[in-house]
Enzyme design. Sequence first.
Site, PDB file in Angstrom:
ATOM      1  N   ASN A 152       4.072  10.000  14.221  1.00 28.88           N
ATOM      2  CA  ASN A 152       2.473   9.884  15.051  1.00 28.88           C
ATOM      3  C   ASN A 152       1.693  11.093  14.886  1.00 28.88           C
ATOM      4  OD1 ASN A 152       1.002   9.062  17.045  1.00 28.88           O
ATOM      5  ND2 ASN A 152       2.217   8.462  18.403  1.00 28.88           N
ATOM      6  N   ARG A 181       1.486   5.785  12.546  1.00 29.23           N
ATOM      7  CA  ARG A 181       0.458   5.383  13.620  1.00 29.23           C
ATOM      8  C   ARG A 181      -0.365   5.645  13.559  1.00 29.23           C
ATOM      9  NH1 ARG A 181      -0.292   7.190  19.776  1.00 29.23           N
ATOM     10  NH2 ARG A 181      -1.718   5.335  20.431  1.00 29.23           N
ATOM     11  N   HIS A 196      -3.198  -0.072  22.075  1.00 30.52           N
ATOM     12  CA  HIS A 196      -1.900  -0.601  22.090  1.00 30.52           C
ATOM     13  C   HIS A 196      -1.455  -1.864  22.492  1.00 30.52           C
ATOM     14  CE1 HIS A 196      -2.368   1.425  26.587  1.00 30.52           C
ATOM     15  NE2 HIS A 196      -2.014   3.243  25.450  1.00 30.52           N
ATOM     16  N   ARG A 199      -8.508   8.191  33.678  1.00 37.13           N
ATOM     17  CA  ARG A 199      -9.668   7.449  32.802  1.00 37.13           C
ATOM     18  C   ARG A 199     -10.380   5.886  33.745  1.00 37.13           C
ATOM     19  NH1 ARG A 199      -6.437   5.283  27.361  1.00 37.13           N
ATOM     20  NH2 ARG A 199      -5.922   7.022  26.525  1.00 37.13           N
ATOM     21  N   GLU A 224       7.125   0.722  20.040  1.00 40.76           N
ATOM     22  CA  GLU A 224       6.145   0.849  19.117  1.00 40.76           C
ATOM     23  C   GLU A 224       6.675   1.427  17.706  1.00 40.76           C
ATOM     24  OE1 GLU A 224       2.332   1.758  21.072  1.00 40.76           O
ATOM     25  OE2 GLU A 224       3.629   3.067  22.791  1.00 40.76           O
TER      26      GLU A 224
END
Length: 397
Positions: A7, A91, A181, A242, A385
């Site tokens: 990643n 990823r 996601h 956010r 993940e």
Amino acid sequence: MKVLVINAGSSSLKYQLLDTETQAVLAKGLCERIGIDGRFTYKAPGKETIDAVSIAMPTHAEAIQAVLDALVDPANGVIASMGEIDAVGHRVVHGGETFSTSVKIDDKVMAALEECIPLAPLHNPANITGIKACQAVMGPDVPQVAVFDTAFHQTMPPVAYTYALPYEYYTNDKVRRYGFHGTSHKYVAQRAADMLGKPIESLKIITCHLGNGSSVTAVKNGKSVDTSMGFTPLAGVPMGTRSGDLDAGILEYLMNRHNIGITEMLNILNKKSGVLGVSGVSSDFRDLTKAGSEGNDRATLAVDMFCYSVKKLIGAYAAAMGGVDAVVFTAGVGENSANERMAIASGLEFMGIRMDPDANAVRGKEAIISAIDSKVKVLLIPTNEELMIALDTAALV
Ligand code: ADP
């Protein structure tokens, strides 16, 4: 099969070496401050840990080399030679409309990844750099696979992904809901079906990935049919920093009143909003709970807003799917915070959701947390993940 999962960020690179047969993590760690001064961390069960030691990493290539050196190290490594790595899974944040599944990387795929850069200008270039570094260091014979955050959501119908803007912005500029996601939502939805002993094709599942970034997805018959993040990961529920969804008219109003430009405005929406902005305390739910219990009303408001927003989406997605069989909580908040899970699920008894407070008193492990007679099952499933990326990679090579 042994798969190295990568990643890559702009100045960091997370890695895990997994055995896909046993699903065991053989080693994992992190390269940080790439292009600055280079820090390397390595952990493998039963071996000596390397904790943030300085290693020169002018580029991602030196970072990958440091990972490989550690993996084959005679004393603390976990493989005898690089040849034992069967494939690399990367990823990649944005696959646009081009990629609806994971893909084996070749020149054509690399060109398509470059085309997706305008959609994720901060993330995709770093992901591409990571892929190129692996190709350079490991050579052309080790297969590389790209696994996209957006791919799982490519099954959304137009009614869910189209914005009510002039249609040309979709056809000419690719403005639509993509969702993110996806690897996490796909993984926990499949695990939920496994745990319930039912085929995923027969289930309506709402997956709540609640971490620093949060998104909620409606998974009908194994396919994502709607999700709360949008063209960018700024949309949906309020997050750590956010804003989530808001009235676009606010932007002009605030920019005029405070004489700020769009870059600063977006920085506020991405970095200074969410539960941090509302509370003025922290983006971390642990800090907010503590502040709330000490009488900080804004901290309590921030958490309440977050839970209310997730609750509303559960109702909305049940309506979108014509029902719901299971709700899944995952990621940092979803896996660890019994209070937030309870606040989100309580009040939804009218739609068949009834929590079991004792079963909900659990952290970080798979569990059914609804009451035995709850029509809708509520599950806690830690996301993974990296495992999903490794399994996709093994399947493709
Ligand atoms: P990211 O989106 O960065 O991957 P994570 O899924 O790791 O985020 O979630 C990080 C968040 O999880 C933290 O900001 C924190 O608010 C929350 N979290 C972690 N542990 C707990 C806990 N014990 N109780 C409540 N929240 C927690």
